[in-house]
Motif scaffolding. Sequence first.
Motif, PDB file in Angstrom:
ATOM      1  N   UNK A 195      44.531  46.183  30.879  1.00  0.00           N
ATOM      2  CA  UNK A 195      45.667  45.783  31.439  1.00  0.00           C
ATOM      3  C   UNK A 195      46.800  45.091  30.616  1.00  0.00           C
ATOM      4  N   UNK A 196      48.151  45.376  30.781  1.00  0.00           N
ATOM      5  CA  UNK A 196      49.044  44.519  30.095  1.00  0.00           C
ATOM      6  C   UNK A 196      49.473  43.209  30.636  1.00  0.00           C
ATOM      7  N   UNK A 197      49.025  42.918  32.019  1.00  0.00           N
ATOM      8  CA  UNK A 197      49.271  41.780  32.586  1.00  0.00           C
ATOM      9  C   UNK A 197      48.340  40.502  32.520  1.00  0.00           C
ATOM     10  N   UNK A 198      48.586  39.359  32.856  1.00  0.00           N
ATOM     11  CA  UNK A 198      47.700  38.377  32.800  1.00  0.00           C
ATOM     12  C   UNK A 198      46.646  38.616  34.048  1.00  0.00           C
ATOM     13  N   UNK A 199      45.377  38.142  33.704  1.00  0.00           N
ATOM     14  CA  UNK A 199      44.232  38.277  34.323  1.00  0.00           C
ATOM     15  C   UNK A 199      44.487  37.742  35.827  1.00  0.00           C
ATOM     16  N   UNK A 200      45.270  36.502  36.100  1.00  0.00           N
ATOM     17  CA  UNK A 200      45.294  35.855  37.240  1.00  0.00           C
ATOM     18  C   UNK A 200      46.096  36.984  38.079  1.00  0.00           C
ATOM     19  N   UNK A 201      47.101  37.766  37.435  1.00  0.00           N
ATOM     20  CA  UNK A 201      48.001  38.521  38.376  1.00  0.00           C
ATOM     21  C   UNK A 201      47.184  39.813  38.575  1.00  0.00           C
ATOM     22  N   UNK A 202      46.280  40.181  38.040  1.00  0.00           N
ATOM     23  CA  UNK A 202      45.422  41.313  38.296  1.00  0.00           C
ATOM     24  C   UNK A 202      44.775  41.096  39.913  1.00  0.00           C
ATOM     25  N   UNK A 203      44.039  39.794  39.453  1.00  0.00           N
ATOM     26  CA  UNK A 203      43.138  39.231  40.539  1.00  0.00           C
ATOM     27  C   UNK A 203      44.079  38.952  42.061  1.00  0.00           C
ATOM     28  N   UNK A 204      45.008  38.147  41.673  1.00  0.00           N
ATOM     29  CA  UNK A 204      45.863  38.021  42.899  1.00  0.00           C
ATOM     30  C   UNK A 204      46.805  38.699  43.560  1.00  0.00           C
ATOM     31  N   UNK A 205      47.416  39.733  42.474  1.00  0.00           N
ATOM     32  CA  UNK A 205      48.141  40.869  43.153  1.00  0.00           C
ATOM     33  C   UNK A 205      47.441  42.224  43.421  1.00  0.00           C
ATOM     34  N   UNK A 206      46.279  42.673  42.710  1.00  0.00           N
ATOM     35  CA  UNK A 206      45.846  43.981  43.088  1.00  0.00           C
ATOM     36  C   UNK A 206      44.514  43.773  43.926  1.00  0.00           C
ATOM     37  N   UNK A 207      43.569  42.915  43.364  1.00  0.00           N
ATOM     38  CA  UNK A 207      42.252  42.672  43.822  1.00  0.00           C
ATOM     39  C   UNK A 207      42.373  42.066  45.015  1.00  0.00           C
ATOM     40  N   UNK A 208      43.176  41.252  45.395  1.00  0.00           N
ATOM     41  CA  UNK A 208      43.132  40.531  46.735  1.00  0.00           C
ATOM     42  C   UNK A 208      43.641  41.342  47.919  1.00  0.00           C
ATOM     43  N   UNK A 209      44.661  42.432  47.311  1.00  0.00           N
ATOM     44  CA  UNK A 209      45.234  43.409  48.407  1.00  0.00           C
ATOM     45  C   UNK A 209      44.667  44.848  48.186  1.00  0.00           C
ATOM     46  N   UNK A 210      43.344  44.973  47.517  1.00  0.00           N
ATOM     47  CA  UNK A 210      42.600  46.073  47.515  1.00  0.00           C
ATOM     48  C   UNK A 210      43.598  47.235  46.986  1.00  0.00           C
ATOM     49  N   UNK A 211      44.297  46.863  45.961  1.00  0.00           N
ATOM     50  CA  UNK A 211      45.119  48.000  45.277  1.00  0.00           C
ATOM     51  C   UNK A 211      44.332  48.477  44.105  1.00  0.00           C
ATOM     52  N   UNK A 212      44.038  49.720  44.009  1.00  0.00           N
ATOM     53  CA  UNK A 212      43.269  50.185  42.798  1.00  0.00           C
ATOM     54  C   UNK A 212      44.094  50.186  41.687  1.00  0.00           C
ATOM     55  N   UNK A 213      43.530  49.782  40.490  1.00  0.00           N
ATOM     56  CA  UNK A 213      44.145  50.047  38.981  1.00  0.00           C
ATOM     57  C   UNK A 213      43.421  51.066  38.188  1.00  0.00           C
ATOM     58  N   UNK A 214      44.092  52.193  37.954  1.00  0.00           N
ATOM     59  CA  UNK A 214      43.619  53.285  37.094  1.00  0.00           C
ATOM     60  C   UNK A 214      44.012  53.181  35.614  1.00  0.00           C
ATOM     61  N   UNK A 215      43.011  52.553  34.819  1.00  0.00           N
ATOM     62  CA  UNK A 215      43.170  52.388  33.375  1.00  0.00           C
ATOM     63  C   UNK A 215      43.292  53.756  32.943  1.00  0.00           C
ATOM     64  N   UNK A 216      43.766  53.998  31.750  1.00  0.00           N
ATOM     65  CA  UNK A 216      43.842  55.345  30.877  1.00  0.00           C
ATOM     66  C   UNK A 216      44.298  56.574  31.713  1.00  0.00           C
ATOM     67  N   UNK A 217      45.326  56.234  32.667  1.00  0.00           N
ATOM     68  CA  UNK A 217      45.766  57.290  33.350  1.00  0.00           C
ATOM     69  C   UNK A 217      47.353  56.931  33.258  1.00  0.00           C
ATOM     70  N   UNK A 218      48.231  58.017  33.365  1.00  0.00           N
ATOM     71  CA  UNK A 218      49.466  58.067  33.341  1.00  0.00           C
ATOM     72  C   UNK A 218      50.308  59.207  34.387  1.00  0.00           C
ATOM     73  N   UNK A 219      51.375  59.032  34.565  1.00  0.00           N
ATOM     74  CA  UNK A 219      52.207  60.044  35.421  1.00  0.00           C
ATOM     75  C   UNK A 219      52.683  61.236  34.367  1.00  0.00           C
ATOM     76  N   UNK A 220      52.286  62.349  34.651  1.00  0.00           N
ATOM     77  CA  UNK A 220      52.489  63.513  33.934  1.00  0.00           C
ATOM     78  C   UNK A 220      53.622  64.350  34.519  1.00  0.00           C
ATOM     79  N   UNK A 221      53.883  64.263  35.647  1.00  0.00           N
ATOM     80  CA  UNK A 221      54.948  64.976  36.293  1.00  0.00           C
ATOM     81  C   UNK A 221      55.408  64.317  37.926  1.00  0.00           C
ATOM     82  N   UNK A 222      56.957  64.491  37.866  1.00  0.00           N
ATOM     83  CA  UNK A 222      57.442  63.708  39.154  1.00  0.00           C
ATOM     84  C   UNK A 222      58.138  65.248  39.897  1.00  0.00           C
ATOM     85  N   UNK A 223      57.566  65.089  41.189  1.00  0.00           N
ATOM     86  CA  UNK A 223      58.150  66.270  42.061  1.00  0.00           C
ATOM     87  C   UNK A 223      58.808  65.674  42.958  1.00  0.00           C
TER      88      UNK A 223
END
Length: 438
Positions: A195-223
């Motif tokens: 992740x490019x963010x602070x560890x505290x933001x990963x914990x407080x903004x993603x983990x606390x809200x059960x939002x998945x973080x997909x590393x080594x993934x990108x958007x390859x098409x917009x529909x």
Amino acid sequence: MEYNMEKKLVVVGGGPAGLAAALEAKRNGISPDDILIIERDRELGGILNQCIHAGFGLHMFGEELSGPEYSGRFIEDVKNEGIGYVTNSMVLSVSDDRVVTFVSPELGFVCMKAEAVVLCTGCRERTRGALNIPGTRPAGIYSAGTAQRFVNIEGFMPGKRVVILGSGDIGLIMARRMTLEGAKVLRVCELMPYSGGLARNIAQCLNDFDIPLYLSHTVTEIRGRERVEGVVISKVDENRRPIPGTEEYVECDTLLLSVGLIPENELAKSAGIKLDRITGGAVVNQFNETSVEGIFACGNALHVHDLVDFVTREAYMAGKSAAEYIKNNGELDVDSEVVGAIVCKAVDGVRYTVPQQVVKFEKSPAELKFFFRVDNIYKKVNIELVSGGEVIKSVSKRSVAPGEMESIVLSAAECARLYELNSGELEIRLNKNETAKA
């Protein structure tokens, strides 16, 4: 160049860096009547005005503040000190002889001659155009900062089903913010294996809200034609190229981009200031002076910071240095003669360092501080400052990551040793024992 107004100090940008630089210049002997802050937004405060989350001020004030609370303290001080400022004003150029050209509803078209200039222009977000994502051009694609302004200041919700590309701090914070406002954040995708963010933001903004973080993934098409209908997510290899067969379609109505920040340095270019190819900001010495004499830079215009507290401290240095330059008729140290320069290099796991140069005087300084970022996640490392083959200082760290800025300080004795070696170079490097697996 002709000019119709004069000030001793012009500060370009009224965000946290500009406010702090102006206040420190005043504290170091520059009359408030001789200082002008130029801000392009309708009020002072910069990007902090839309950062309503807490977490600011822990280092400066020992308490958690929201962005407006943090900037509000400095705005109040600027007004109490009588430091001049104009808002809704756009700086068009800064020349190498420190003529600042700007337009203002209050003053009109102005060419202002300054004895010193501090560039506090902040940074901008990378956009979809910089990413070359295939697909249509529907509504519903926003930079994370734009979405933050819509939600926190304008009172508009960008969408209800959201995918975020990039795990920078703004993207992480907006994942939480959108969730709190009732949207469903389906996932955060990150091109890198970390992740490019602070560890505290990963914990407080993603983990606390059960939002998945997909590393080594990108958007390859917009529909979608009129509005985003979905995006295609792909896994990437070690060269950051999409892996065929890993595509997954995610139905959504909004795509937020948090894919990096770039120092805003068009004005620096207009002045002929040398820029660092890694940071995108100016090349500076230990006084935050750029390659053009009398022009200083600090904050996110210099390099992108994690914490506004560090922006403030850096701005204090720039403001103090600008004041000394003005008072001493262009000299930054009247007690010692310049005898050379030391080039600072980032090597062996260190991506960049600020400052990039140390002006060498006859008398060594009481302290030198360097900021830098690493190029990967590393465990059990020694941060080393090396000159002429000798390790001047070594500091052990349990782990370092690109998402968190590091710093190291040379004491008076270590500065004296650096001067004695007289190699003309100072390397900041990592002595790596183990690389963390992402």
